[in-house]
Design a protein around this motif. Sequence first.
Motif, PDB file in Angstrom:
ATOM      1  N   LYS A  34      -0.664   2.818   0.633  1.00  0.00           N
ATOM      2  CA  LYS A  34      -1.425   3.391   1.731  1.00  0.00           C
ATOM      3  C   LYS A  34      -1.042   2.714   3.045  1.00  0.00           C
ATOM      4  CE  LYS A  34      -6.046   5.246   2.304  1.00  0.00           C
ATOM      5  NZ  LYS A  34      -7.429   5.240   1.771  1.00  0.00           N
ATOM      6  N   PRO A  46      -1.737   1.617   6.802  1.00  0.00           N
ATOM      7  CA  PRO A  46      -2.963   1.362   7.560  1.00  0.00           C
ATOM      8  C   PRO A  46      -3.207   2.442   8.609  1.00  0.00           C
ATOM      9  CG  PRO A  46      -1.627  -0.616   7.408  1.00  0.00           C
ATOM     10  CD  PRO A  46      -0.790   0.499   6.874  1.00  0.00           C
ATOM     11  N   SER A  82      -5.319  -2.046   4.098  1.00  0.00           N
ATOM     12  CA  SER A  82      -6.085  -1.090   3.292  1.00  0.00           C
ATOM     13  C   SER A  82      -6.665  -1.794   2.072  1.00  0.00           C
ATOM     14  CB  SER A  82      -5.178   0.052   2.845  1.00  0.00           C
ATOM     15  OG  SER A  82      -4.188  -0.436   1.947  1.00  0.00           O
TER      16      SER A  82
END
Length: 339
Positions: free
Chosen positions: A254, A256, A273
């Motif tokens: 993921k 940020p 994250s």
Amino acid sequence: MGSYHVQELMAKETAIEVAGIYDIDPQALAKATAQGLKTFASYEEALADETVEAVLIATPNDSHKALAIQALTAGKHVVCEKPVTLSTAELSEVLEVANKTQKVFMVHQNRRWDPDFLIVKRLVEERQIGEIVQLESRVQGANGIPGDWRHLKQHGGGMLLDWGVHLFDQIMWLSQSPLKEIRTDLSYILGDEVDDGFHSYLIFEDGLRVVIEVGTSNYTKLPRWYIKGLSGTARIDDWDLSGEIIKATGSKEKVPRPIQAGVGLTKTMAPPSEEAAEAISFPEVPSTTSFYQNFYDVVRNDAEPVVKNEEVYQVLAMLETILTEAESHYESAATTITK
């Protein structure tokens, strides 16, 4: 400090028995008597007592050398409070007498046993947040310089000698790399003839950067420790061991999301994250042999001292250099102003 040794440190040791005390202050002697302790009428009387094997020196810094040499010459082992002396030349004289009399001389660098420091030491050794690239060590308060003689240069006052001797000792004991560079700025904002705090920046040959800071006019405090590793960051707020460790998980699933930063946006300064980082617990503080148990083992069993005199000498040499350079800089600046 002498009272703390007797009531808190020695009281916990089965191998140590307090024979008595001597103090130049009659009130201190009266208090000791009320607590059931034997008191001596003079230092010489204490040294003449054949039941006394060792002497603890907890007096103003400028008196350590003479008292230590007197005790060693009288055939006593010696524990000395820090800073051990006001110069490396004085320490060399003491160590020469200790070597000649074959008596143990150890300096009470007690902050090596602080739980917060032992946590940092373990983080460094076990690399729980990767290789450590930066350490920040601070003690800060808002009460000025304590006591009376600690305000005076002739007695070895000032925060560099009072707290710096602890914090530099911790870092030098922690690092396995030679020191490459050191820069220090002393504070005199409270108007004493000695420093009321300082800010030091150390660079070691392995690349480790260390900030050491002491302040006595800080009404809010920065964390006691801030530790940056290549795969995590640790913060210890105070001696109560509050704080946190945030460690990278290695996940890059993921990206940020940008956050609002003032009147702009930033991804760079956004928190990681939930998948990318996790909170972990502080490592447990390992069980260690106490200072006085180690002192006993050195005297009785020829054990290796935890606090070695060559390490004490190294730190004292650093502090001596800092103070000498600061004094030279001040005199140079004063001359420039006068001109």
